[in-house]
Scaffold this motif. Structure first.
Motif, PDB file in Angstrom:
ATOM      1  N   LYS A  98      -1.591   8.571  13.712  1.00  0.00           N
ATOM      2  CA  LYS A  98      -2.497   8.235  12.618  1.00  0.00           C
ATOM      3  C   LYS A  98      -1.716   7.504  11.527  1.00  0.00           C
ATOM      4  CE  LYS A  98      -5.573  12.214  13.276  1.00  0.00           C
ATOM      5  NZ  LYS A  98      -6.179  13.417  12.625  1.00  0.00           N
ATOM      6  N   CYS A  99      -2.347   6.545  10.908  1.00  0.00           N
ATOM      7  CA  CYS A  99      -1.711   5.857   9.787  1.00  0.00           C
ATOM      8  C   CYS A  99      -2.787   5.286   8.876  1.00  0.00           C
ATOM      9  CB  CYS A  99      -0.773   4.749  10.277  1.00  0.00           C
ATOM     10  SG  CYS A  99      -1.605   3.334  11.043  1.00  0.00           S
ATOM     11  N   GLN A 100      -2.351   4.782   7.746  1.00  0.00           N
ATOM     12  CA  GLN A 100      -3.254   4.128   6.787  1.00  0.00           C
ATOM     13  C   GLN A 100      -2.737   2.735   6.473  1.00  0.00           C
ATOM     14  OE1 GLN A 100      -3.536   6.568   3.266  1.00  0.00           O
ATOM     15  NE2 GLN A 100      -4.164   8.394   4.407  1.00  0.00           N
ATOM     16  N   ILE A 101      -3.658   1.806   6.261  1.00  0.00           N
ATOM     17  CA  ILE A 101      -3.304   0.477   5.774  1.00  0.00           C
ATOM     18  C   ILE A 101      -3.830   0.371   4.349  1.00  0.00           C
ATOM     19  CG2 ILE A 101      -3.522  -2.011   6.130  1.00  0.00           C
ATOM     20  CD1 ILE A 101      -4.125  -1.410   9.083  1.00  0.00           C
ATOM     21  N   ARG A 102      -2.925   0.211   3.413  1.00  0.00           N
ATOM     22  CA  ARG A 102      -3.263   0.197   1.991  1.00  0.00           C
ATOM     23  C   ARG A 102      -2.952  -1.161   1.369  1.00  0.00           C
ATOM     24  NH1 ARG A 102      -5.313   5.041  -0.816  1.00  0.00           N
ATOM     25  NH2 ARG A 102      -4.960   6.775   0.619  1.00  0.00           N
ATOM     26  N   HIS A 103      -3.618  -1.432   0.251  1.00  0.00           N
ATOM     27  CA  HIS A 103      -3.471  -2.686  -0.490  1.00  0.00           C
ATOM     28  C   HIS A 103      -2.847  -2.376  -1.847  1.00  0.00           C
ATOM     29  CE1 HIS A 103      -5.683  -6.269  -2.590  1.00  0.00           C
ATOM     30  NE2 HIS A 103      -4.484  -6.632  -2.165  1.00  0.00           N
ATOM     31  N   GLU A 127       2.022   6.692   6.815  1.00  0.00           N
ATOM     32  CA  GLU A 127       1.458   7.819   7.547  1.00  0.00           C
ATOM     33  C   GLU A 127       0.111   8.200   6.916  1.00  0.00           C
ATOM     34  OE1 GLU A 127       3.930  11.204   8.079  1.00  0.00           O
ATOM     35  OE2 GLU A 127       5.608  10.056   8.894  1.00  0.00           O
ATOM     36  N   ASP A 128      -0.755   8.794   7.706  1.00  0.00           N
ATOM     37  CA  ASP A 128      -2.041   9.258   7.188  1.00  0.00           C
ATOM     38  C   ASP A 128      -1.783  10.457   6.288  1.00  0.00           C
ATOM     39  OD1 ASP A 128      -4.789   9.474   6.841  1.00  0.00           O
ATOM     40  OD2 ASP A 128      -5.023  10.777   8.597  1.00  0.00           O
ATOM     41  N   MET A 129      -1.974  10.281   4.991  1.00  0.00           N
ATOM     42  CA  MET A 129      -1.636  11.328   4.037  1.00  0.00           C
ATOM     43  C   MET A 129      -2.591  11.311   2.854  1.00  0.00           C
ATOM     44  SD  MET A 129       1.861   9.435   2.721  1.00  0.00           S
ATOM     45  CE  MET A 129       2.317  10.697   1.538  1.00  0.00           C
ATOM     46  N   ASP A 130      -2.612  12.406   2.121  1.00  0.00           N
ATOM     47  CA  ASP A 130      -3.499  12.563   0.973  1.00  0.00           C
ATOM     48  C   ASP A 130      -2.816  12.012  -0.280  1.00  0.00           C
ATOM     49  OD1 ASP A 130      -5.356  13.317  -0.899  1.00  0.00           O
ATOM     50  OD2 ASP A 130      -4.999  15.485  -0.714  1.00  0.00           O
ATOM     51  N   THR A 135      -0.778   9.115  -9.266  1.00  0.00           N
ATOM     52  CA  THR A 135      -1.161   8.312 -10.417  1.00  0.00           C
ATOM     53  C   THR A 135      -0.847   6.849 -10.140  1.00  0.00           C
ATOM     54  OG1 THR A 135       0.987   8.360 -11.545  1.00  0.00           O
ATOM     55  CG2 THR A 135      -0.483  10.251 -11.885  1.00  0.00           C
ATOM     56  N   SER A 136      -1.123   6.012 -11.105  1.00  0.00           N
ATOM     57  CA  SER A 136      -0.851   4.582 -10.974  1.00  0.00           C
ATOM     58  C   SER A 136       0.639   4.300 -10.789  1.00  0.00           C
ATOM     59  CB  SER A 136      -1.362   3.839 -12.212  1.00  0.00           C
ATOM     60  OG  SER A 136      -1.061   2.477 -12.151  1.00  0.00           O
ATOM     61  N   PHE A 137       1.497   5.215 -11.285  1.00  0.00           N
ATOM     62  CA  PHE A 137       2.930   4.968 -11.279  1.00  0.00           C
ATOM     63  C   PHE A 137       3.686   5.778 -10.221  1.00  0.00           C
ATOM     64  CE2 PHE A 137       1.287   4.328 -15.598  1.00  0.00           C
ATOM     65  CZ  PHE A 137       1.551   2.983 -15.737  1.00  0.00           C
ATOM     66  N   ASP A 138       2.980   6.635  -9.498  1.00  0.00           N
ATOM     67  CA  ASP A 138       3.627   7.397  -8.429  1.00  0.00           C
ATOM     68  C   ASP A 138       3.848   6.505  -7.212  1.00  0.00           C
ATOM     69  OD1 ASP A 138       3.749   9.808  -9.809  1.00  0.00           O
ATOM     70  OD2 ASP A 138       1.717  10.391  -9.194  1.00  0.00           O
ATOM     71  N   ALA A 139       4.957   6.731  -6.525  1.00  0.00           N
ATOM     72  CA  ALA A 139       5.290   5.926  -5.347  1.00  0.00           C
ATOM     73  C   ALA A 139       5.421   6.828  -4.122  1.00  0.00           C
ATOM     74  CB  ALA A 139       6.597   5.168  -5.580  1.00  0.00           C
ATOM     75  N   VAL A 140       4.947   6.331  -3.007  1.00  0.00           N
ATOM     76  CA  VAL A 140       5.040   7.063  -1.742  1.00  0.00           C
ATOM     77  C   VAL A 140       6.492   7.072  -1.277  1.00  0.00           C
ATOM     78  CG1 VAL A 140       4.335   7.056   0.689  1.00  0.00           C
ATOM     79  CG2 VAL A 140       2.678   6.471  -1.100  1.00  0.00           C
ATOM     80  N   GLU A 141       6.950   8.212  -0.770  1.00  0.00           N
ATOM     81  CA  GLU A 141       8.315   8.305  -0.269  1.00  0.00           C
ATOM     82  C   GLU A 141       8.533   7.322   0.884  1.00  0.00           C
ATOM     83  OE1 GLU A 141      10.381  12.119   0.215  1.00  0.00           O
ATOM     84  OE2 GLU A 141       8.530  13.053  -0.538  1.00  0.00           O
ATOM     85  N   ASN A 142       9.703   6.745   0.921  1.00  0.00           N
ATOM     86  CA  ASN A 142      10.012   5.720   1.917  1.00  0.00           C
ATOM     87  C   ASN A 142       9.896   6.235   3.347  1.00  0.00           C
ATOM     88  OD1 ASN A 142      12.184   4.085   3.651  1.00  0.00           O
ATOM     89  ND2 ASN A 142      11.450   2.774   1.990  1.00  0.00           N
ATOM     90  N   LYS A 143      10.135   7.497   3.561  1.00  0.00           N
ATOM     91  CA  LYS A 143      10.107   8.048   4.921  1.00  0.00           C
ATOM     92  C   LYS A 143       8.708   7.978   5.539  1.00  0.00           C
ATOM     93  CE  LYS A 143       9.460  12.898   3.483  1.00  0.00           C
ATOM     94  NZ  LYS A 143      10.066  14.253   3.521  1.00  0.00           N
ATOM     95  N   TYR A 144       7.683   7.794   4.699  1.00  0.00           N
ATOM     96  CA  TYR A 144       6.316   7.695   5.214  1.00  0.00           C
ATOM     97  C   TYR A 144       5.896   6.256   5.511  1.00  0.00           C
ATOM     98  CZ  TYR A 144       6.035  12.495   3.478  1.00  0.00           C
ATOM     99  OH  TYR A 144       6.275  13.842   3.245  1.00  0.00           O
ATOM    100  N   LYS A 146       5.600   2.871   7.430  1.00  0.00           N
ATOM    101  CA  LYS A 146       5.662   2.373   8.801  1.00  0.00           C
ATOM    102  C   LYS A 146       5.943   0.872   8.830  1.00  0.00           C
ATOM    103  CE  LYS A 146       4.580   6.373  10.539  1.00  0.00           C
ATOM    104  NZ  LYS A 146       5.588   7.170  11.284  1.00  0.00           N
ATOM    105  N   ALA A 147       5.341   0.145   7.912  1.00  0.00           N
ATOM    106  CA  ALA A 147       5.532  -1.309   7.823  1.00  0.00           C
ATOM    107  C   ALA A 147       4.984  -1.773   6.481  1.00  0.00           C
ATOM    108  CB  ALA A 147       4.837  -2.031   8.968  1.00  0.00           C
ATOM    109  N   PHE A 148       5.329  -2.992   6.094  1.00  0.00           N
ATOM    110  CA  PHE A 148       4.783  -3.542   4.859  1.00  0.00           C
ATOM    111  C   PHE A 148       4.666  -5.050   4.983  1.00  0.00           C
ATOM    112  CE2 PHE A 148       9.245  -4.303   4.160  1.00  0.00           C
ATOM    113  CZ  PHE A 148       9.307  -5.424   3.335  1.00  0.00           C
ATOM    114  N   GLY A 149       3.838  -5.626   4.109  1.00  0.00           N
ATOM    115  CA  GLY A 149       3.663  -7.068   4.115  1.00  0.00           C
ATOM    116  C   GLY A 149       3.677  -7.633   2.709  1.00  0.00           C
ATOM    117  N   GLU A 150       4.283  -8.792   2.560  1.00  0.00           N
ATOM    118  CA  GLU A 150       4.287  -9.539   1.307  1.00  0.00           C
ATOM    119  C   GLU A 150       3.381 -10.748   1.509  1.00  0.00           C
ATOM    120  OE1 GLU A 150       6.033 -10.391  -2.676  1.00  0.00           O
ATOM    121  OE2 GLU A 150       5.613  -8.619  -1.423  1.00  0.00           O
TER     122      GLU A 150
END
Length: 226
Positions: A98-103, A127-130, A135-144, A146-150
């Motif tokens: 499971k995973c999520q694609i976020r913008h 990863e699929d996570m809650d 908040t607007s300034f919180d960042a997801v830990e790098n270990k979660y 999977k990939a990123f795009g610029e």
């Protein structure tokens, strides 16, 4: 200045119509895909990333935020600010994966220790996570991650290509060793315009070094009928 028609083939109105059709089950209207061309291009790449997972046999569900009176609406995130769960994202499932694609999601760098070193990714596959408590300034830990795009509404030149390598080194350094998360897209830079000759030279050296990331050109895709 070169004629922009020779650099871009990105028709904003045409793409808005296609995106409206693509997300029709989510009641998205043409106004949801940005006023500026670069915003619409980001929306296009978000949809394209979802399509790449769907073509690889992932089941896709678009999750929309709940607004006033309990109504769910399709809404993309065209700013680095904003609560992540106030915006639409894709939930992907394939077997047990499971995973999520976020913008426009903040991701902590690979070397970060306290959350202060983070980057806002135009496209982030995690990863699929809650994220409801973020908040607007919180960042997801790098270990979660999977990939990123610029995403860049511009032609690709040598310096841009080189700077993307810097992003990869901060967020997904294993890609510089030829490694990436299998069953996921590779880290990518997606430009709307042409790839200049100097940039092609840099890309060639990247391939020789077997870096596991991609440089994608919308103009080149159109030229090749993709």
């Amino acid at each position: 200045m070169k004629n922009s028609k020779n650099i871009y083939d990105f028709d904003q109105n045409e793409i808005k119509k296609k995106l409206t059709s693509y997300f029709r089950n989510n009641k998205a209207n043409i106004n949801k895909f940005g006023n500026r061309v670069n915003q619409t291009f980001e929306a296009y790449v978000f949809a394209d990333t979802i399509s790449r997972y769907r073509k690889n046999n992932w089941n896709i569900e678009i999750i929309n935020p709940t607004q006033k009176k309990g109504i769910k609406i399709f809404k993309l995130k065209f700013s680095t600010n904003g609560l992540p769960n106030n915006y639409s994202y894709a939930r992907c499932e394939k077997g047990r994966q499971k995973c999520q694609i976020r913008h426009q999601l903040r991701i902590r760098t690979y070397a970060d220790e306290d959350g202060s070193a983070n980057l806002c990714c135009d496209i982030a596959v995690i990863e699929d996570m809650d994220l409801s408590g973020y908040t607007s300034f919180d960042a997801v830990e790098n270990k979660y991650l999977k990939a990123f795009g610029e995403v860049k509404h511009m032609a690709a030149y040598a310096e841009l290509i080189s700077s993307f390598k810097g992003l990869v080194s901060e967020l997904a350094p294993n890609s510089l060793d030829g490694k990436y998360k299998r069953n996921h897209v590779k880290p990518f830079l997606f430009v709307s315009g042409m790839i200049y000759r100097s940039a092609e030279g840099i890309i060639y050296t990247f391939k020789k070094r077997k870096y596991a990331f991609e440089i994608i050109s919308y103009k080149l895709m159109r030229k090749n009928g993709v």
